[in-house]
Enzyme design. Structure first.
Site, mmCIF file in Angstrom:
data_model
loop_
_atom_site.group_PDB
_atom_site.id
_atom_site.type_symbol
_atom_site.label_atom_id
_atom_site.label_comp_id
_atom_site.label_asym_id
_atom_site.label_seq_id
_atom_site.Cartn_x
_atom_site.Cartn_y
_atom_site.Cartn_z
ATOM 1 N N GLU A 255 1.349 -0.744 0.359
ATOM 2 C CA GLU A 255 0.411 0.224 -0.209
ATOM 3 C C GLU A 255 1.190 1.399 -0.032
ATOM 4 O O GLU A 255 2.013 1.788 0.759
ATOM 5 C CB GLU A 255 -0.728 -0.264 1.492
ATOM 6 C CG GLU A 255 -1.893 0.968 1.179
ATOM 7 C CD GLU A 255 -2.622 1.228 3.079
ATOM 8 O OE1 GLU A 255 -3.325 1.908 2.787
ATOM 9 O OE2 GLU A 255 -2.433 0.395 4.144
ATOM 10 N N LYS A 312 -9.372 2.630 -2.847
ATOM 11 C CA LYS A 312 -10.102 1.339 -1.636
ATOM 12 C C LYS A 312 -11.598 2.070 -1.088
ATOM 13 O O LYS A 312 -11.765 3.563 -1.079
ATOM 14 C CB LYS A 312 -9.015 2.399 0.133
ATOM 15 C CG LYS A 312 -9.405 1.419 0.668
ATOM 16 C CD LYS A 312 -8.350 1.363 2.213
ATOM 17 C CE LYS A 312 -8.715 1.593 3.367
ATOM 18 N NZ LYS A 312 -7.161 1.336 4.305
ATOM 19 N N CYS A 366 -5.472 -2.168 2.751
ATOM 20 C CA CYS A 366 -5.606 -2.865 4.409
ATOM 21 C C CYS A 366 -6.330 -3.231 5.177
ATOM 22 O O CYS A 366 -7.005 -4.086 5.447
ATOM 23 C CB CYS A 366 -5.161 -1.413 4.657
ATOM 24 S SG CYS A 366 -3.558 -0.996 6.327
#
Length: 491
Positions: A255, A312, A366
């Site tokens: 990430e 995301k 994540c």
């Protein structure tokens, strides 16, 4: 016994129950802890006592299990360290409120074993949904490193929770003298250990499987964006991508691995593609769209061409964005990972990315790997899961290991392998039963070529989600209430 001693005892029991969480993995202590909680619950009278018990036990549990939450505040200690104790106590106490509500519900339904299991089960279900959800450190997670994990393919994380609570109640009954019924229940739970393994197909990598290179730069969060360190970490990732005699089929960076915005990254992506020697590269990068900024994953092919982007969509409250962020920014309050105002914007939702011969992947960034519902929302069944993360925010003690454990749970629930690449670790290849087949340890820089394990047939949990367990909770509460009313009528 005075109230200070009682409070200390309740907090201590909650902390003991938390020792089954990673990295400790002492799952028998979780069973003992919840057996004591059930014993305390049986002695409570009225909803207030039940609420205080649940809140106290939950607070003790989450104080230990979530103590890593102070780590993000230490990245920029001068600005944020003062918030750390408030964050830990507030998060633990807030999460404990769910358990307090769960035991109130259990007491209202009669207070028996079925009500105890269902009350806490519903409390954990709500904790995973309300206010965007935070299903971290569930009691059932204590079983992730055991053979009971196989049952996640049938019943998901709620099923593991029922196993923990059911075994704990049975353990209390054995200790209290009801040896026949308690021992029978424990034997039934124990029998599920070998049975789950027997019912689950083999999921190990097969000869000729695609090879994936995991790239772990190990950039400490307090150094990651320092001007004199950024190039070092970037060059490290390029060198790892170019290493080895034979290029892999896919290279994966973690990430926010690229220190430039996607719309300005053409020369950077060309350099990355050159290092990968023809292999596709998946990497974490930030991008903007007008005034909005996104935490994204990009698929880069030969020549630096971007063939897929995922944004995301399940953001971390108070980390990646601040509720009422523009207002709070006037007072100098920002999310820990945000630079200004509202912070990151959320993407449109779950989607699949095509990685050619490897098949379709469900990308996760994540925090998204914590939520089974985000995976179930995918617009189709992928061949594998692909999670990139920056666990440097979580420190080096427990947070990264708990995050890894939940990644293993997601694979077991869906019967899908997972490629998991973390900035500081633990990067891992996980097979479709939740077993780690290869890894790069926490706190090390390096790379690893790992074959991609096959997927398994679609699991029961992948088809039905949490519906069966929610129905079970409702049935247990109804049964307990009926038995309680029937007993009252006989009196």
């Amino acid at each position: 016994m005075g109230w200070p001693v009682r409070v200390a005892a309740v907090l201590a029991v909650g902390a003991v129950a938390a020792l089954g969480q990673a990295p400790w993995g002492l799952w028998p202590l979780t069973l003992i802890g919840f057996a004591l909680v059930y014993g305390f619950f049986r002695q409570t009278e009225g909803w207030r006592a039940a609420a205080l018990l649940g809140w106290g036990v939950g607070t003790g549990h989450f104080l230990l299990a979530l103590h890593w939450i102070v780590e993000p505040f230490m990245v920029d200690a001068a600005r944020h360290a003062w918030m750390a104790p408030f964050a830990l106590v507030g998060l633990a106490g807030g999460a404990g409120l769910y358990w307090g509500a769960g035991l109130v519900l259990a007491r209202a339904a009669g207070g028996g074993p079925a009500a105890f299991v269902a009350g806490l089960g519903l409390a954990e279900a709500l904790r995973g949904w309300l206010f965007t959800g935070f299903p971290w450190a569930q009691p059932g997670h204590a079983l992730i490193d055991t053979a009971w994990l196989y049952w996640a393919a049938w019943l998901g994380a709620p099923g593991l929770l029922v196993l923990v609570l059911g075994a704990s109640v049975a353990l209390w009954h054995v200790a209290a003298g009801a040896r026949a019924s308690g021992a029978a229940a424990l034997a039934a739970v124990a029998a599920l250990w070998p049975l789950g393994a027997a019912l689950t197909p083999e999921a190990a990598p097969v000869p000729g499987a695609p090879v994936v290179r995991l790239v772990q730069p190990n950039a400490p969060q307090h150094e990651k964006w320092q001007p004199d360190k950024v190039q070092t970490f970037f060059d490290r990732q390029r060198a790892f991508s170019a290493a080895g005699a034979v290029p892999p089929d896919l290279v994966v960076w973690p990430e926010t691995a690229v220190p430039v915005l996607l719309e300005r990254a053409e020369p950077t992506l060309e350099a990355i593609s050159e290092a990968a020697r023809g292999a596709s590269v998946v990497l974490g990068i930030q991008r903007t769209e007008g005034p909005r900024i996104y935490n994204s994953l990009a698929v880069v092919e030969a020549g630096g061409a971007v063939t897929g982007v995922y944004d995301k969509h399940h953001l971390v409250p108070f980390g990646e964005y601040m509720p009422f962020g523009d207002l709070l920014a006037r007072f100098g309050i920002y999310g820990l990972a945000a630079s200004e105002g509202q912070g990151y914007s959320a993407g449109p939702g779950a989607r699949l990315v095509d990685l050619g011969p490897l098949g379709r992947a469900l990308p996760l960034i994540c925090y998204e790997g914590v939520f089974a519902r985000d995976l179930l929302a995918a617009p189709g069944r992928p061949e594998f899961l692909l999670l990139i993360t920056n666990d440097a925010w979580f420190g080096k003690i427990s947070g990264p290991y708990q995050h890894l454990a939940q990644a293993r749970l997601r694979s077991a629930e869906l019967g899908l392998p997972m490629i998991r690449v973390a900035n500081t670790g633990v990067s891992a290849m996980i097979d479709a039963t939740g077993r780690v087949t290869d890894r790069i340890p926490l706190g090390e820089a390096g790379w690893r070529d790992a074959p991609l394990p096959p997927s398994l047939p679609e699991t029961v949990y992948a088809r039905l989600g949490d519906v069966p367990m929610l129905a079970l909770y409702a049935a247990l509460l109804a049964l307990s209430s009926w038995r309680n009313r029937a007993g009252a009528r006989r009196i």
